[in-house]
Design a protein around this motif. Structure first.
Motif, short mmCIF file in Angstrom:
data_model
loop_
_atom_site.label_atom_id
_atom_site.label_comp_id
_atom_site.label_asym_id
_atom_site.label_seq_id
_atom_site.Cartn_x
_atom_site.Cartn_y
_atom_site.Cartn_z
N GLN A 130 0.85 -1.21 0.00
CA GLN A 130 0.00 0.00 0.00
C GLN A 130 0.88 1.25 0.00
N HIS A 131 1.93 1.17 0.80
CA HIS A 131 2.86 2.30 0.90
C HIS A 131 3.54 2.58 -0.46
N ILE A 132 3.89 1.50 -1.16
CA ILE A 132 4.54 1.66 -2.48
C ILE A 132 3.59 2.38 -3.44
N GLY A 133 2.32 1.97 -3.44
CA GLY A 133 1.32 2.65 -4.28
C GLY A 133 1.26 4.13 -3.94
N GLN A 134 1.17 4.44 -2.64
CA GLN A 134 1.05 5.84 -2.21
C GLN A 134 2.28 6.65 -2.62
N THR A 135 3.46 6.02 -2.52
CA THR A 135 4.70 6.72 -2.89
C THR A 135 4.66 7.17 -4.35
N HIS A 136 4.20 6.26 -5.23
CA HIS A 136 4.17 6.62 -6.66
C HIS A 136 3.14 7.71 -6.95
N VAL A 137 2.05 7.73 -6.20
CA VAL A 137 1.08 8.83 -6.36
C VAL A 137 1.74 10.13 -5.91
N ARG A 138 2.39 10.07 -4.75
CA ARG A 138 3.02 11.27 -4.18
C ARG A 138 3.99 11.91 -5.16
N ILE A 139 4.81 11.08 -5.83
CA ILE A 139 5.81 11.67 -6.73
C ILE A 139 5.24 11.94 -8.13
N GLY A 140 4.01 11.45 -8.39
CA GLY A 140 3.35 11.79 -9.65
C GLY A 140 3.60 10.84 -10.81
N ASN B 128 1.58 -0.06 -14.14
CA ASN B 128 1.00 -1.29 -14.72
C ASN B 128 1.89 -1.83 -15.84
N ALA B 129 2.32 -0.93 -16.72
CA ALA B 129 3.13 -1.36 -17.87
C ALA B 129 4.48 -1.91 -17.40
N ALA B 130 5.06 -1.27 -16.37
CA ALA B 130 6.36 -1.73 -15.86
C ALA B 130 6.22 -3.12 -15.23
N MET B 131 5.06 -3.35 -14.61
CA MET B 131 4.83 -4.67 -14.02
C MET B 131 4.73 -5.72 -15.13
N ASN B 132 4.15 -5.33 -16.24
CA ASN B 132 4.03 -6.25 -17.37
C ASN B 132 5.42 -6.62 -17.91
N VAL B 133 6.32 -5.64 -17.94
CA VAL B 133 7.69 -5.88 -18.40
C VAL B 133 8.37 -6.88 -17.45
N MET B 134 8.20 -6.63 -16.15
CA MET B 134 8.82 -7.51 -15.16
C MET B 134 8.25 -8.93 -15.27
N ASN C 98 0.43 -8.02 -6.07
CA ASN C 98 1.20 -6.79 -5.90
C ASN C 98 0.50 -5.62 -6.60
N LEU C 99 0.16 -5.87 -7.86
CA LEU C 99 -0.43 -4.80 -8.66
C LEU C 99 -1.80 -4.40 -8.12
N ASP C 100 -2.56 -5.38 -7.68
CA ASP C 100 -3.89 -5.12 -7.12
C ASP C 100 -3.78 -4.20 -5.90
N THR D 143 -4.95 -0.33 -5.83
CA THR D 143 -6.07 0.07 -4.96
C THR D 143 -5.66 1.24 -4.08
N SER D 144 -4.48 1.14 -3.47
CA SER D 144 -4.06 2.25 -2.60
C SER D 144 -3.72 3.48 -3.43
N TYR D 145 -3.31 3.22 -4.68
CA TYR D 145 -3.04 4.33 -5.62
C TYR D 145 -4.33 5.13 -5.84
N GLN D 146 -5.41 4.39 -6.17
CA GLN D 146 -6.68 5.08 -6.44
C GLN D 146 -7.18 5.81 -5.20
N GLU D 147 -7.05 5.15 -4.02
CA GLU D 147 -7.53 5.77 -2.77
C GLU D 147 -6.74 7.05 -2.49
N GLU D 148 -5.42 6.97 -2.70
CA GLU D 148 -4.57 8.12 -2.44
C GLU D 148 -4.91 9.27 -3.40
N GLU D 149 -5.17 8.91 -4.67
CA GLU D 149 -5.52 9.94 -5.65
C GLU D 149 -6.85 10.60 -5.27
#
Ligand code: HEM
Length: 162
Positions: free
Chosen positions: A87-97, A104-110, A142-144, A148-154
């Motif tokens: 959840q924290h990782i999702g929030q971090t990416h929202v915070r930095i924009g 999602n695309a980077a997860m697909n690459v991985m 992981n992505l889920d 989810t926390s990404y959307q909540e944070e946004e």
């Protein structure tokens, strides 16, 4: 809010899957530098993600952070603490924009590179299948949780700014 056990149940993620993932840990460690190169080749080719990676010093630190995440995917222990970290990782990416699309695309690459790693190391189709299924489940989890926390944070940010 869901518990990690509920999330795992919804993905039919069992203790056997956790065990399989921890069995893959040595292979992932051996391949982590190649996997990270693929991840960063991808991020550096897209202007919208490359802009986060301009500073060489930060880049080295960040590569380490992303590599630690990859290793943690195969840690074999997926509890509520693991859920909070995601959840924290999702929030971090929202915070930095970082736009969620790129996460999602980077997860697909991985995912693609991890599956290729399994293809090269497990000639037996049954072995490969069980490792692939466990890997796909944990990446989807992981992505889920992150999204989810990404959307909540946004949403929280939109409400706070009005
Ligand atoms: C930070 C994982 C995609 C850029 C992090 C952190 C993790 C992580 C674990 C540390 C978070 C923290 O401790 O707060 C992931 C995963 C991704 C992903 C699993 C998708 C598979 C991306 C993408 C970008 C990106 C697409 C775009 C360039 C960053 C940056 C930070 C970061 C710049 C540092 C944030 C800060 O200032 O603390 N990421 N990441 N990540 N990620 Fe990602």
């Amino acid at each position: 809010m869901l518990t990690m056990q509920e999330v795992k149940n919804h993905y039919f993620f069992t203790e056997k899957d956790a065990e399989l993932l921890s069995e893959l840990l040595p292979l992932v460690r051996d391949n982590s530098s190649a996997l990270m190169d693929a991840f960063y080749d991808y991020l550096l080719k897209i202007p919208e993600t490359a802009k986060f990676l301009r500073n060489e010093q930060d880049l080295q630190k960040l590569k380490k952070t992303h590599a630690e995440w990859l290793i943690s995917v195969f840690c074999g222990r997926y509890d509520n603490e693991y859920l909070l970290t995601l959840q924290h990782i999702g929030q971090t990416h929202v915070r930095i924009g970082v736009n969620a699309h790129y996460v999602n695309a980077a997860m697909n690459v991985m995912r693609r590179h991890l599956i290729e790693m399994l293809q090269s190391n497990y000639p037996n189709i049954e072995d490969r299948r069980k490792y692939r299924i466990a890997t796909e489940k944990i990446l989807d989890i992981n992505l889920d949780i992150m999204s989810t926390s990404y959307q909540e944070e946004e949403l929280r940010r939109v409400f706070v700014s009005h």
